[in-house]
Design a protein around this motif. Structure first.
Motif, PDB file in Angstrom:
ATOM      1  N   PRO A  65      20.703  46.719  -2.541  1.00 25.56           N
ATOM      2  CA  PRO A  65      21.669  46.923  -1.461  1.00 25.56           C
ATOM      3  C   PRO A  65      23.088  46.718  -1.996  1.00 25.56           C
ATOM      4  CG  PRO A  65      19.818  45.622  -0.687  1.00 25.56           C
ATOM      5  CD  PRO A  65      19.646  45.745  -2.173  1.00 25.56           C
ATOM      6  N   SER A  66      23.968  47.632  -1.669  1.00 25.18           N
ATOM      7  CA  SER A  66      25.297  47.634  -2.303  1.00 25.18           C
ATOM      8  C   SER A  66      26.371  48.161  -1.371  1.00 25.18           C
ATOM      9  CB  SER A  66      25.283  48.524  -3.557  1.00 25.18           C
ATOM     10  OG  SER A  66      24.213  48.216  -4.411  1.00 25.18           O
ATOM     11  N   GLY A  77      21.964  41.873  -4.618  1.00 23.07           N
ATOM     12  CA  GLY A  77      22.845  42.895  -4.061  1.00 23.07           C
ATOM     13  C   GLY A  77      24.074  43.034  -4.937  1.00 23.07           C
ATOM     14  N   ILE A  78      24.863  44.038  -4.674  1.00 24.80           N
ATOM     15  CA  ILE A  78      26.053  44.306  -5.489  1.00 24.80           C
ATOM     16  C   ILE A  78      27.231  44.701  -4.603  1.00 24.80           C
ATOM     17  CG2 ILE A  78      26.951  45.491  -7.540  1.00 24.80           C
ATOM     18  CD1 ILE A  78      24.142  46.688  -7.892  1.00 24.80           C
ATOM     19  N   VAL A 137      23.737  44.301 -16.381  1.00 27.68           N
ATOM     20  CA  VAL A 137      23.976  42.959 -15.847  1.00 27.68           C
ATOM     21  C   VAL A 137      23.129  42.701 -14.607  1.00 27.68           C
ATOM     22  CG1 VAL A 137      25.698  41.426 -14.794  1.00 27.68           C
ATOM     23  CG2 VAL A 137      26.299  42.786 -16.803  1.00 27.68           C
ATOM     24  N   VAL A 138      23.128  43.633 -13.674  1.00 22.82           N
ATOM     25  CA  VAL A 138      22.441  43.416 -12.396  1.00 22.82           C
ATOM     26  C   VAL A 138      20.928  43.287 -12.588  1.00 22.82           C
ATOM     27  CG1 VAL A 138      21.914  44.416 -10.137  1.00 22.82           C
ATOM     28  CG2 VAL A 138      24.244  44.495 -11.029  1.00 22.82           C
ATOM     29  N   GLN A 144      21.612  36.059  -4.389  1.00 25.82           N
ATOM     30  CA  GLN A 144      22.729  36.144  -5.341  1.00 25.82           C
ATOM     31  C   GLN A 144      23.289  37.571  -5.352  1.00 25.82           C
ATOM     32  OE1 GLN A 144      21.576  34.614  -9.179  1.00 25.82           O
ATOM     33  NE2 GLN A 144      20.797  32.692  -8.320  1.00 25.82           N
ATOM     34  N   ILE A 145      24.595  37.637  -5.183  1.00 23.51           N
ATOM     35  CA  ILE A 145      25.280  38.937  -5.110  1.00 23.51           C
ATOM     36  C   ILE A 145      26.197  39.095  -6.317  1.00 23.51           C
ATOM     37  CG2 ILE A 145      26.722  40.454  -3.710  1.00 23.51           C
ATOM     38  CD1 ILE A 145      24.088  39.635  -2.348  1.00 23.51           C
ATOM     39  N   GLY A 146      25.972  40.147  -7.090  1.00 27.85           N
ATOM     40  CA  GLY A 146      26.884  40.460  -8.185  1.00 27.85           C
ATOM     41  C   GLY A 146      28.125  41.151  -7.648  1.00 27.85           C
ATOM     42  N   ILE A 147      29.291  40.662  -8.061  1.00 27.43           N
ATOM     43  CA  ILE A 147      30.565  41.260  -7.629  1.00 27.43           C
ATOM     44  C   ILE A 147      31.241  41.817  -8.873  1.00 27.43           C
ATOM     45  CG2 ILE A 147      32.771  40.849  -6.470  1.00 27.43           C
ATOM     46  CD1 ILE A 147      31.433  38.232  -5.350  1.00 27.43           C
ATOM     47  N   VAL A 148      31.169  43.124  -9.048  1.00 23.81           N
ATOM     48  CA  VAL A 148      31.692  43.740 -10.265  1.00 23.81           C
ATOM     49  C   VAL A 148      32.983  44.494  -9.960  1.00 23.81           C
ATOM     50  CG1 VAL A 148      30.199  45.774  -9.957  1.00 23.81           C
ATOM     51  CG2 VAL A 148      31.220  45.290 -12.194  1.00 23.81           C
TER      52      VAL A 148
END
Length: 565
Positions: free
Chosen positions: A144-145, A120-121, A112-113, A41-45
């Motif tokens: 990892p970002s 990842g972000i 949040v992360v 799951q990748i957070g997209i901020v």
């Protein structure tokens, strides 16, 4: 033997722990199926919000990024953090929230992360404090970002002259002294910002976007690709592949960000003539990443890195012109070839800087005037100067392009607020030879350390750019130019010497010897200390009250995490 690669090492807790059935139930509610529960799951901020051209398009980029994440067999989850428009709040009480917003951005990303266990972000900032805030938050998470810069705005145009946001600020000064009519003034305002993207010169947003790219935290060309360019969408399309590679190799920000990569990033930003805000943010970023780096390290770099970017505010060109000559990588290739960059530093491509630049053509100096050769630079030493002296025993930051000279000696004209100074400038009360002093606008004193773009723009608009100087315990916008010194520490509220300055005192600024001096005796200073006016503003509640109690000095990057180094 097949290597067992774990892509979902963090989200696995929520998706596979038998004692957390509610977590899986809620993930099913978001649209996942059983197979999806094993995907990373990748957070997209993004710092998307509609009320600012720098940020208004970021949700489009975020959605495009999510498509790329999902195509690469991962789950993208979009979320937002805040933003504050420096340009719109400039000269108002709202500007006090600009620098403090950096801490909210970093705190919210960390929250949040880590709470949601993202693997990842992808960060998508647009405006000035967005960029360091996003980077600081990403560093704290250890995931990892990759960062995608929202891109710069195109130039406006009026009467065949290019415009940008600073044109609007300076137009008021020109109107007040009769240089332009009210009709011209209104047209400049209407045409300065033609669409989405961050302010177009080498102001703070573009200073920090080039910093990010040279640091290795964006894909190549991210910093110089305009918001309106289709290549920005293409950048989002590629992001899924690259973040998955980082997950595979477990390349986290701290494997990319170190003293060498920080030095690379400052070198590129200084070569282009970047904002003094770079100093504040570098100090805060290094503190967050536990890298030993202080203002004296920046001072040393300023002695070594010539300014070769002919970019606004002190020069002629905009970021769109960097893009036209080949983008940020073409400058980085030149600096690498000349031995000013460390090519061994790792980047988010999974490759080293030198590998990323292998296929980049060499810059030509024959058909462009945006970038000068190192052998005929615009300025032989960096334009950002770290000054010390009795006014600033803990340091101050000057922005000296050389066009206004390197030394200034004049009589003080003291103001205890930006508003008072602005009124004096617009009423023509500032005269040639004055050193304007604006105090009680530091990180604690204001609180929030607002930018002094309005007074410096009014000075330039009134034709006083080479005739007066301005010093402050506040800071400056990347759009500021003229003979200016900010970040004076200790600040007035903390009992700094800047609080003791009186009208008609003689102040000397020497950007060659890096000294700023109040020309009075030690005996007189001691006498003034006894009657010092330590102004404190009582804030009964709210974020600024909390910020003023937590914030460190400008020489420590105005961080709110006061751990000892």
């Amino acid at each position: 033997m097949v290597e067992n690669i774990v892509y979902n090492r963090y989200s696995y807790t929520l998706t596979n722990d038998e004692y957390l059935p509610a977590s899986r139930a809620m993930l099913y509610a978001t649209g996942l199926n059983s197979k999806d529960l094993n995907k990373p799951q990748i957070g997209i901020v993004s710092n998307w919000y509609e009320g600012n051209p720098c940020n208004m398009h970021l949700n489009i980029l975020s959605k495009q990024t999510k498509k790329s994440i999902n195509k690469n067999d991962m789950i993208g989850y979009q979320f937002n953090t805040i933003g504050v428009s420096d340009g719109m709040t400039m000269g108002t009480p709202g500007m006090k929230y600009s620098l403090p917003s950096r801490e909210i951005i970093a705190d919210s990303i960390e929250s949040v992360v880590k709470a949601q266990h993202y693997d990842g972000i992808i960060g998508i900032p647009g405006c000035d404090k967005n960029i360091p805030g996003v980077l600081m938050g990403i560093i704290r998470t250890g995931r990892p970002s990759i960062i995608i810069y929202g891109g710069s705005i195109e130039s406006g145009k009026y009467k065949d002259k290019k415009l940008n946001i600073v044109s609007a600020f300076e137009a008021l000064g020109k109107k007040k002294i009769g240089k332009i009519s009210n009709s011209e003034y209104q047209n400049i305002i209407k045409k300065s910002c033609p669409g989405p993207g961050a302010c177009g010169g080498m102001y703070t947003a573009n200073t920090l976007s080039t910093f990010l790219e040279a640091l290795g935290m964006t894909l190549p060309f991210s910093s110089s690709c305009l918001a309106s360019n289709l290549n920005k969408t293409y950048e989002c399309d590629k992001i899924g592949f690259y973040i998955k590679e980082l997950l595979k190799k477990q390349i986290t920000p701290k494997k990319i960000i170190n003293k060498s990569s920080i030095t690379n990033a400052i070198t590129v930003s200084m070569a282009l003539g970047g904002s003094t805000n770079l100093v504040l943010h570098v100090l805060a970023i290094c503190k967050t990443a536990n890298i030993k780096f202080n203002i004296d390290n920046i001072k040393e770099l300023a002695e070594k890195v010539p300014m070769i970017g002919n970019l606004k505010p002190s020069g002629k060109y905009l970021m769109e012109d960097i893009e036209k000559i080949g983008g940020t990588p073409i400058l980085m290739k030149y600096l690498l070839n000349e031995g000013l960059l460390n090519g061994d530093c790792l980047t988010v491509t999974g490759k080293q800087i030198k590998e990323n630049l292998e296929c980049i053509p060499n810059i030509s100096f024959d058909n462009q005037k945006v970038i000068s050769t190192l052998y005929k630079p615009i300025q032989k030493k960096g334009h950002i100067r770290i000054l010390y002296g009795n006014i600033a025993p803990n340091g101050a930051v000057a922005k000296i392009s050389g066009k206004e000279g390197h030394c200034f000696k004049g009589t003080a004209k003291v103001f205890d607020s930006e508003l008072e100074a602005n009124k004096a400038i617009l009423k023509n009360k500032i005269k040639s030879g004055n050193v304007i002093v604006i105090r009680y606008v530091g990180p604690q004193g204001s609180p929030g350390m607002p930018e002094m773009l309005k007074p410096t723009s009014y000075i330039m608009g009134a034709g006083l750019g080479d005739k007066v100087a301005l010093i402050t315990d506040g800071r400056f916008s990347g759009g500021t130019h003229g003979f200016v010194v900010g970040h004076i520490t200790p600040e007035a509220t903390s009992g700094g010497v800047i609080a003791l300055i009186e009208d008609k005192d003689i102040i000397k600024i020497d950007a060659i010897k890096n000294i700023i001096t109040l020309k009075i005796s030690k005996k007189e200073l001691q006498k003034r200390y006894k009657k010092i006016n330590k102004k404190t503003k009582k804030l009964e509640q709210g974020y600024l009250s909390k910020y003023s109690q937590l914030v460190a000095s400008a020489t420590e990057g105005c961080i709110t995490d006061k751990r000892k180094k």
